[in-house]
Design a protein around this motif. Structure first.
Motif, PDB file in Angstrom:
ATOM      1  N   ARG A  90      44.468  43.753  30.156  1.00  0.00           N
ATOM      2  CA  ARG A  90      43.350  44.481  29.554  1.00  0.00           C
ATOM      3  C   ARG A  90      42.017  43.822  29.888  1.00  0.00           C
ATOM      4  NH1 ARG A  90      44.499  48.308  25.708  1.00  0.00           N
ATOM      5  NH2 ARG A  90      46.698  48.504  25.112  1.00  0.00           N
ATOM      6  N   THR A  91      41.997  42.500  29.906  1.00  0.00           N
ATOM      7  CA  THR A  91      40.770  41.794  30.280  1.00  0.00           C
ATOM      8  C   THR A  91      40.397  42.083  31.721  1.00  0.00           C
ATOM      9  OG1 THR A  91      41.299  40.046  28.701  1.00  0.00           O
ATOM     10  CG2 THR A  91      39.669  39.536  30.398  1.00  0.00           C
ATOM     11  N   THR A  92      41.400  42.174  32.590  1.00  0.00           N
ATOM     12  CA  THR A  92      41.133  42.507  33.990  1.00  0.00           C
ATOM     13  C   THR A  92      40.473  43.878  34.104  1.00  0.00           C
ATOM     14  OG1 THR A  92      43.009  41.173  34.731  1.00  0.00           O
ATOM     15  CG2 THR A  92      42.179  42.845  36.252  1.00  0.00           C
ATOM     16  N   VAL A 108      35.603  47.044  35.189  1.00  0.00           N
ATOM     17  CA  VAL A 108      34.679  48.106  34.775  1.00  0.00           C
ATOM     18  C   VAL A 108      33.265  47.554  34.615  1.00  0.00           C
ATOM     19  CG1 VAL A 108      34.103  49.705  32.913  1.00  0.00           C
ATOM     20  CG2 VAL A 108      36.464  49.533  33.714  1.00  0.00           C
ATOM     21  N   ILE A 109      33.137  46.385  33.975  1.00  0.00           N
ATOM     22  CA  ILE A 109      31.812  45.780  33.792  1.00  0.00           C
ATOM     23  C   ILE A 109      31.170  45.467  35.138  1.00  0.00           C
ATOM     24  CG2 ILE A 109      30.614  43.712  32.981  1.00  0.00           C
ATOM     25  CD1 ILE A 109      32.481  43.671  30.594  1.00  0.00           C
ATOM     26  N   GLU A 110      31.935  44.877  36.045  1.00  0.00           N
ATOM     27  CA  GLU A 110      31.382  44.510  37.341  1.00  0.00           C
ATOM     28  C   GLU A 110      31.045  45.745  38.182  1.00  0.00           C
ATOM     29  OE1 GLU A 110      30.332  41.689  38.184  1.00  0.00           O
ATOM     30  OE2 GLU A 110      31.113  40.649  36.426  1.00  0.00           O
ATOM     31  N   ILE A 111      31.825  46.809  38.076  1.00  0.00           N
ATOM     32  CA  ILE A 111      31.484  48.046  38.785  1.00  0.00           C
ATOM     33  C   ILE A 111      30.133  48.564  38.315  1.00  0.00           C
ATOM     34  CG2 ILE A 111      32.070  50.500  38.957  1.00  0.00           C
ATOM     35  CD1 ILE A 111      34.995  49.681  39.164  1.00  0.00           C
ATOM     36  N   ILE A 112      29.944  48.587  36.999  1.00  0.00           N
ATOM     37  CA  ILE A 112      28.681  49.085  36.445  1.00  0.00           C
ATOM     38  C   ILE A 112      27.521  48.199  36.879  1.00  0.00           C
ATOM     39  CG2 ILE A 112      27.413  49.476  34.295  1.00  0.00           C
ATOM     40  CD1 ILE A 112      30.095  50.230  33.016  1.00  0.00           C
ATOM     41  N   LEU A 113      27.723  46.874  36.854  1.00  0.00           N
ATOM     42  CA  LEU A 113      26.641  45.957  37.212  1.00  0.00           C
ATOM     43  C   LEU A 113      26.323  45.995  38.699  1.00  0.00           C
ATOM     44  CD1 LEU A 113      27.550  42.803  35.068  1.00  0.00           C
ATOM     45  CD2 LEU A 113      25.744  44.464  34.635  1.00  0.00           C
ATOM     46  N   PRO A 135      36.082  42.985  43.677  1.00  0.00           N
ATOM     47  CA  PRO A 135      37.381  42.293  43.764  1.00  0.00           C
ATOM     48  C   PRO A 135      37.241  40.772  43.835  1.00  0.00           C
ATOM     49  CG  PRO A 135      37.270  44.135  45.306  1.00  0.00           C
ATOM     50  CD  PRO A 135      35.888  43.918  44.808  1.00  0.00           C
ATOM     51  N   THR A 136      36.226  40.298  44.551  1.00  0.00           N
ATOM     52  CA  THR A 136      36.040  38.853  44.669  1.00  0.00           C
ATOM     53  C   THR A 136      35.689  38.219  43.334  1.00  0.00           C
ATOM     54  OG1 THR A 136      35.228  39.216  46.923  1.00  0.00           O
ATOM     55  CG2 THR A 136      34.836  37.060  45.954  1.00  0.00           C
ATOM     56  N   LEU A 137      34.791  38.835  42.582  1.00  0.00           N
ATOM     57  CA  LEU A 137      34.434  38.315  41.269  1.00  0.00           C
ATOM     58  C   LEU A 137      35.634  38.321  40.326  1.00  0.00           C
ATOM     59  CD1 LEU A 137      30.923  39.958  40.805  1.00  0.00           C
ATOM     60  CD2 LEU A 137      31.402  37.504  40.803  1.00  0.00           C
ATOM     61  N   THR A 138      36.460  39.358  40.401  1.00  0.00           N
ATOM     62  CA  THR A 138      37.631  39.436  39.531  1.00  0.00           C
ATOM     63  C   THR A 138      38.639  38.340  39.860  1.00  0.00           C
ATOM     64  OG1 THR A 138      37.326  41.836  39.383  1.00  0.00           O
ATOM     65  CG2 THR A 138      39.461  40.950  38.713  1.00  0.00           C
ATOM     66  N   ILE A 139      38.943  38.163  41.144  1.00  0.00           N
ATOM     67  CA  ILE A 139      39.945  37.176  41.552  1.00  0.00           C
ATOM     68  C   ILE A 139      39.437  35.750  41.323  1.00  0.00           C
ATOM     69  CG2 ILE A 139      41.237  36.279  43.504  1.00  0.00           C
ATOM     70  CD1 ILE A 139      41.251  39.136  44.626  1.00  0.00           C
ATOM     71  N   LEU A 140      38.196  35.476  41.734  1.00  0.00           N
ATOM     72  CA  LEU A 140      37.656  34.130  41.543  1.00  0.00           C
ATOM     73  C   LEU A 140      37.457  33.807  40.064  1.00  0.00           C
ATOM     74  CD1 LEU A 140      35.013  33.701  44.400  1.00  0.00           C
ATOM     75  CD2 LEU A 140      37.324  32.774  44.249  1.00  0.00           C
ATOM     76  N   GLY A 141      37.050  34.807  39.276  1.00  0.00           N
ATOM     77  CA  GLY A 141      36.903  34.577  37.840  1.00  0.00           C
ATOM     78  C   GLY A 141      38.219  34.184  37.197  1.00  0.00           C
ATOM     79  N   LEU A 142      39.298  34.876  37.570  1.00  0.00           N
ATOM     80  CA  LEU A 142      40.620  34.530  37.038  1.00  0.00           C
ATOM     81  C   LEU A 142      41.074  33.169  37.538  1.00  0.00           C
ATOM     82  CD1 LEU A 142      43.203  35.211  35.522  1.00  0.00           C
ATOM     83  CD2 LEU A 142      43.977  36.487  37.535  1.00  0.00           C
ATOM     84  N   ALA A 143      40.847  32.877  38.815  1.00  0.00           N
ATOM     85  CA  ALA A 143      41.260  31.588  39.365  1.00  0.00           C
ATOM     86  C   ALA A 143      40.532  30.426  38.675  1.00  0.00           C
ATOM     87  CB  ALA A 143      40.998  31.558  40.871  1.00  0.00           C
ATOM     88  N   CYS A 193      26.933  35.720  39.516  1.00  0.00           N
ATOM     89  CA  CYS A 193      27.601  36.481  38.460  1.00  0.00           C
ATOM     90  C   CYS A 193      28.996  35.970  38.111  1.00  0.00           C
ATOM     91  CB  CYS A 193      27.711  37.949  38.868  1.00  0.00           C
ATOM     92  SG  CYS A 193      26.126  38.761  39.178  1.00  0.00           S
ATOM     93  N   LEU A 194      29.448  34.892  38.716  1.00  0.00           N
ATOM     94  CA  LEU A 194      30.826  34.459  38.523  1.00  0.00           C
ATOM     95  C   LEU A 194      31.103  33.961  37.107  1.00  0.00           C
ATOM     96  CD1 LEU A 194      33.521  34.035  39.961  1.00  0.00           C
ATOM     97  CD2 LEU A 194      32.738  31.773  40.665  1.00  0.00           C
ATOM     98  N   GLY A 195      30.081  33.502  36.411  1.00  0.00           N
ATOM     99  CA  GLY A 195      30.301  32.933  35.087  1.00  0.00           C
ATOM    100  C   GLY A 195      30.834  33.921  34.076  1.00  0.00           C
ATOM    101  N   LEU A 196      30.392  35.181  34.111  1.00  0.00           N
ATOM    102  CA  LEU A 196      30.819  36.161  33.116  1.00  0.00           C
ATOM    103  C   LEU A 196      32.314  36.461  33.197  1.00  0.00           C
ATOM    104  CD1 LEU A 196      30.248  38.134  30.853  1.00  0.00           C
ATOM    105  CD2 LEU A 196      29.542  39.817  32.569  1.00  0.00           C
ATOM    106  N   PRO A 197      32.873  36.838  34.357  1.00  0.00           N
ATOM    107  CA  PRO A 197      34.324  37.064  34.385  1.00  0.00           C
ATOM    108  C   PRO A 197      35.127  35.815  34.060  1.00  0.00           C
ATOM    109  CG  PRO A 197      33.391  37.174  36.600  1.00  0.00           C
ATOM    110  CD  PRO A 197      32.248  37.175  35.653  1.00  0.00           C
TER     111      PRO A 197
END
Length: 304
Positions: free
Chosen positions: A224-226, A231-236, A94-102, A180-184
């Motif tokens: 869709r990007t979210t 999914v990518i971050e869960i797998i990683l 969740p942190t990577l998703t939110i910070l990546g979007l921000a 890992c923040l750069g990818l999202p």
């Protein structure tokens, strides 16, 4: 006469010709398909077979059925590493998703400074896990580390992050998020640049504020990007290994030992290959369930 001939011609059954097989397409994908079967499918099937056997690195002794899985269910250490892995995923995804979007929202401008900042934030992604863990070990050291020096400057007692069972996993999560923040961020930037500017112009004409624009235009456009990012971050993140292995060796008191490290130690140090393969199948099932659950929930939201 002409009408009669046309009617007779139409009544003659047409002979169906078989369409020639387009071998060019098959030849084009053949190298990738061969590598996929050799490097992905074959090891997966071998791993499934090994999980039902007892053996070591010298060979398989015998077929034991579900004995390895029953042993895993009763192993308190394995239950602990499963909890550690789930806890880490909850901290990071969740942190990577939110910070990546921000970050993507903050840097979605065609300016020189925005391009420089995007490069800076993405640069950590290309570093190796060895470099990342070395840097962050120096940050978390209580004696001479960055956080320790800051604590002493503020008159506080330095905290031994990596030696505290309650703080060690959050410390590894912080390290991973920075790494890992750069990818999202890049994925969200690509999605934001596809949103038509006319929508924002129309919203501005209607008097919509920033939050209204964010909730009504931006977030639906990157939905869709979210889903892809999660999914990518869960797998990683389920495959956590290098950070705890280099920073804490799974300690203290198994507080940071994830499933992959358990598999590595069981298979390569204790030489219980079948038992390690069974743990790997459990990890594979967990990743599949988590990824499919996220995909199913996102699909239901889109249909609604």
């Amino acid at each position: 006469m002409t009408d009669t001939l046309s009617v007779e011609t139409a009544s003659i059954p047409k002979v169906k010709r078989r369409k020639a097989v387009d071998w060019d397409g098959y030849l084009f994908i053949a190298p990738y398909l061969a590598l996929f079967l050799l490097m992905i499918v074959t090891p997966l099937l071998i791993g499934v077979w090994l999980s039902f056997t007892k053996g070591d690195l010298f060979g398989v002794e015998r077929f034991v059925g579900f004995e390895n899985f029953a042993r895993l269910a009763g192993d308190p250490i394995f239950r602990e590493v499963v909890w550690n892995t789930l806890y880490f995923v909850v901290l990071t995804v969740p942190t990577l998703t939110i910070l990546g979007l921000a970050l993507a929202l903050a840097l979605n401008f065609q300016t020189r400074w925005a391009a420089v900042l995007r490069t800076i934030f993405f640069s950590s992604t290309v570093l190796s896990v060895t470099v990342v863990t070395l840097v962050w070990r120096l940050v978390f050291l209580p004696d001479g580390g960055l956080l320790g020096e800051i604590s002493e400057a503020l008159g506080q007692t330095p905290v031994a992050w990596l030696n505290d069972p309650q703080l060690a996993m959050p410390a590894i999560a912080i390290t991973t998020i920075w790494w890992c923040l750069g990818l999202p961020m890049v994925l969200y930037l690509a999605a934001l640049q596809q949103v038509p500017r006319e929508l924002y112009e129309a919203a501005a004409l209607d008097g919509a504020g920033r939050w209204r624009t964010l909730w009504s235009i931006t977030l639906p456009a990157v939905r869709r990007t979210t889903m892809i990012v999660i999914v990518i971050e869960i797998i990683l993140q389920f495959q956590l290994f290098g950070q705890p292995q280099l920073m804490t060796l799974g300690g203290p008191n198994n507080a940071t030992r994830p499933i992959v490290l358990f598999i590595y130690e069981t298979g390569w140090r204790q030489w219980e290959l079948g038992y390690a393969a069974a743990a790997a199948q459990v990890l594979f099932a967990m990743i599949m369930v988590a990824a499919m659950a996220q995909y199913f929930v996102s699909s239901r939201k889109e249909e609604a």
